[in-house]
Design a protein around this motif. Sequence first.
Motif, PDB file in Angstrom:
ATOM      1  N   LEU A  88       0.558  -1.230  -0.062  1.00 22.42           N
ATOM      2  CA  LEU A  88       0.021  -0.012  -0.140  1.00 22.42           C
ATOM      3  C   LEU A  88       0.982   1.334  -0.172  1.00 22.42           C
ATOM      4  O   LEU A  88       0.477   2.226  -0.912  1.00 22.42           O
ATOM      5  CB  LEU A  88      -1.084  -0.136   1.166  1.00 22.42           C
ATOM      6  N   ALA A  89       2.074   1.164   0.828  1.00 18.32           N
ATOM      7  CA  ALA A  89       2.912   2.443   0.839  1.00 18.32           C
ATOM      8  C   ALA A  89       3.569   2.611  -0.432  1.00 18.32           C
ATOM      9  O   ALA A  89       3.713   3.900  -0.936  1.00 18.32           O
ATOM     10  CB  ALA A  89       3.853   2.030   1.925  1.00 18.32           C
ATOM     11  N   ARG A  90       3.811   1.556  -1.189  1.00 15.84           N
ATOM     12  CA  ARG A  90       4.515   1.893  -2.508  1.00 15.84           C
ATOM     13  C   ARG A  90       3.358   2.427  -3.424  1.00 15.84           C
ATOM     14  O   ARG A  90       3.619   3.161  -4.350  1.00 15.84           O
ATOM     15  CB  ARG A  90       4.771   0.398  -3.041  1.00 15.84           C
ATOM     16  N   LEU A  91       2.219   2.020  -3.323  1.00 18.69           N
ATOM     17  CA  LEU A  91       1.161   2.776  -4.278  1.00 18.69           C
ATOM     18  C   LEU A  91       1.128   4.433  -3.922  1.00 18.69           C
ATOM     19  O   LEU A  91       1.059   5.130  -4.529  1.00 18.69           O
ATOM     20  CB  LEU A  91      -0.432   2.117  -3.734  1.00 18.69           C
ATOM     21  N   GLY A 298     -11.909   7.898   1.917  1.00 17.45           N
ATOM     22  CA  GLY A 298     -11.176   6.861   2.292  1.00 17.45           C
ATOM     23  C   GLY A 298     -11.745   5.233   1.771  1.00 17.45           C
ATOM     24  O   GLY A 298     -13.252   5.106   1.806  1.00 17.45           O
ATOM     25  N   VAL A 299     -11.102   4.656   1.366  1.00 22.77           N
ATOM     26  CA  VAL A 299     -11.368   3.077   0.665  1.00 22.77           C
ATOM     27  C   VAL A 299     -10.540   2.253   1.640  1.00 22.77           C
ATOM     28  O   VAL A 299      -9.180   2.560   1.567  1.00 22.77           O
ATOM     29  CB  VAL A 299     -11.212   3.137  -0.766  1.00 22.77           C
ATOM     30  N   ALA A 300     -10.986   1.238   1.958  1.00 28.31           N
ATOM     31  CA  ALA A 300     -10.281   0.257   2.836  1.00 28.31           C
ATOM     32  C   ALA A 300     -10.278  -1.185   2.156  1.00 28.31           C
ATOM     33  O   ALA A 300      -9.347  -1.793   1.656  1.00 28.31           O
ATOM     34  CB  ALA A 300     -10.770   0.124   4.445  1.00 28.31           C
ATOM     35  N   LYS A 301     -11.431  -1.883   2.426  1.00 30.70           N
ATOM     36  CA  LYS A 301     -11.801  -3.365   1.811  1.00 30.70           C
ATOM     37  C   LYS A 301     -11.152  -3.626   0.455  1.00 30.70           C
ATOM     38  O   LYS A 301     -10.312  -4.613   0.002  1.00 30.70           O
ATOM     39  CB  LYS A 301     -13.166  -3.818   2.018  1.00 30.70           C
ATOM     40  N   PRO A 302     -11.608  -2.697  -0.594  1.00 25.70           N
ATOM     41  CA  PRO A 302     -10.945  -2.980  -1.857  1.00 25.70           C
ATOM     42  C   PRO A 302      -9.484  -2.802  -1.940  1.00 25.70           C
ATOM     43  O   PRO A 302      -8.948  -3.715  -2.692  1.00 25.70           O
ATOM     44  CB  PRO A 302     -11.621  -1.897  -2.658  1.00 25.70           C
ATOM     45  N   PHE A 303      -8.944  -2.080  -1.198  1.00 24.35           N
ATOM     46  CA  PHE A 303      -7.595  -1.879  -1.154  1.00 24.35           C
ATOM     47  C   PHE A 303      -6.892  -3.161  -0.523  1.00 24.35           C
ATOM     48  O   PHE A 303      -5.812  -3.563  -0.860  1.00 24.35           O
ATOM     49  CB  PHE A 303      -7.120  -0.608  -0.411  1.00 24.35           C
ATOM     50  N   ALA A 313      -2.512  -5.151  -9.100  1.00 19.27           N
ATOM     51  CA  ALA A 313      -3.791  -5.248  -8.714  1.00 19.27           C
ATOM     52  C   ALA A 313      -4.232  -3.915  -8.161  1.00 19.27           C
ATOM     53  O   ALA A 313      -5.510  -3.301  -8.266  1.00 19.27           O
ATOM     54  CB  ALA A 313      -4.216  -6.431  -7.837  1.00 19.27           C
ATOM     55  N   LEU A 314      -3.189  -3.370  -7.194  1.00 19.39           N
ATOM     56  CA  LEU A 314      -3.417  -2.110  -6.711  1.00 19.39           C
ATOM     57  C   LEU A 314      -3.497  -1.043  -7.753  1.00 19.39           C
ATOM     58  O   LEU A 314      -4.363  -0.069  -7.452  1.00 19.39           O
ATOM     59  CB  LEU A 314      -2.433  -1.843  -5.713  1.00 19.39           C
ATOM     60  N   GLU A 315      -2.763  -1.040  -8.894  1.00 24.80           N
ATOM     61  CA  GLU A 315      -2.675  -0.200  -9.712  1.00 24.80           C
ATOM     62  C   GLU A 315      -4.058   0.183 -10.445  1.00 24.80           C
ATOM     63  O   GLU A 315      -4.635   0.932 -10.835  1.00 24.80           O
ATOM     64  CB  GLU A 315      -1.553  -0.191 -10.672  1.00 24.80           C
ATOM     65  N   GLU A 316      -4.371  -1.348 -10.854  1.00 23.78           N
ATOM     66  CA  GLU A 316      -5.688  -1.489 -11.614  1.00 23.78           C
ATOM     67  C   GLU A 316      -6.931  -0.731 -10.821  1.00 23.78           C
ATOM     68  O   GLU A 316      -7.953  -0.236 -11.207  1.00 23.78           O
ATOM     69  CB  GLU A 316      -6.070  -2.863 -11.927  1.00 23.78           C
ATOM     70  N   LEU A 317      -6.855  -1.167  -9.342  1.00 28.29           N
ATOM     71  CA  LEU A 317      -8.125  -0.560  -8.391  1.00 28.29           C
ATOM     72  C   LEU A 317      -8.120   0.696  -8.372  1.00 28.29           C
ATOM     73  O   LEU A 317      -9.013   1.581  -8.850  1.00 28.29           O
ATOM     74  CB  LEU A 317      -8.042  -1.343  -7.110  1.00 28.29           C
TER      75      LEU A 317
END
Length: 347
Positions: A88-91, A298-303, A313-317
């Motif tokens: 998440l931090a990299r994102l 804020g968004v939690a569960k999807p991340f 997957a994080l980039e796509e989201l």
Amino acid sequence: MNESNSQFEQRKRDHIRIALDPRSQTDGQNGLDSIELIHEALPEMDFKEVDISTSFVFNGDAIPLSSPIFISSMTAGHEKGREINEALARLSDRRQILMGVGSQRRELEDSNAAEEWARVRKQAPKAKLLGNIGIAQLIKSPIDKVRRLVDSTEAVALFIHLNPLQEALQPEGTRDFKNGLNAIENLVKMVNVPVIVKEVGCGFSKETLKRLEGTGIFAVDVSGKGGTHWGRVEGYRSQESEMLYKVAQTFSNWGISTVQSMLNAKEARVPFEIWASGGVRNGLEIGKLCALGAAKVGVAKPFLEAALNGDGALEELLNKLELELKITMFCTGSRTLKDLQTKRVTQ
């Protein structure tokens, strides 16, 4: 109740596993289905003009952000949590969005726990992290220890999470919330970063928001009912034969919805920023909350789900969420987020 490190780590692993269980979700209860934005058939703009960028401004300093979307606080303090937070931090680093870290409770007693953030910072030196401590821990902790939580993450702000239902149903829960308001007020005076008060999924009443008015906080994240319900999560950690499991069923739909919390904030006319989270699943819902007055969403569960599947997957989201937000703005005739906040909504 004092926990050993192994008990703490098991609790956090339980939290991830159960939070991803559909039974822990209050889907459809965030109120956003009832909110309609007015369609603009003739936007009079080029889609390329839509600008979702924003900033985080405190004491005259502005941190540019690519969008109002932030990664809500989730987990920390165990091996799986470290992997998730690093992804998440990299994102956050790559895309310049805010990221709330999981509870830093363990660091208050175990200085070695701060090593997690040193590892994160090596991978994501430009990540915009928001530190996190629970109100029950803040009440009992010396301010210098809390300051170290900010230092260990190099945080740009600090979340204080309010979670009375979760603590009441958690077998290891800390249930003494006495003097919480004073603790928040004292913290604001003693730390040099903005303080953001947040719920963990049960929302805010107008009266509670008004009580926070004189504390000097920077923002409130209303974090309403509609997503992961931590009362349900804690209940499912107990066996079906145990009292806490049975009591948790009684409170399985407890809370104030995300939309009602936003309406409460609007009615309260508070001087601090209002942020929103709680069951946010797509960019249209982000747009609705911005139109209702949210400065950040804020968004939690999807991340969390995407982080378990890697950086791609994080980039796509995030690409999906941002495109959905841009289309929402284009179809309401909003070039900027400020424009969107002027648009009429129907309920």
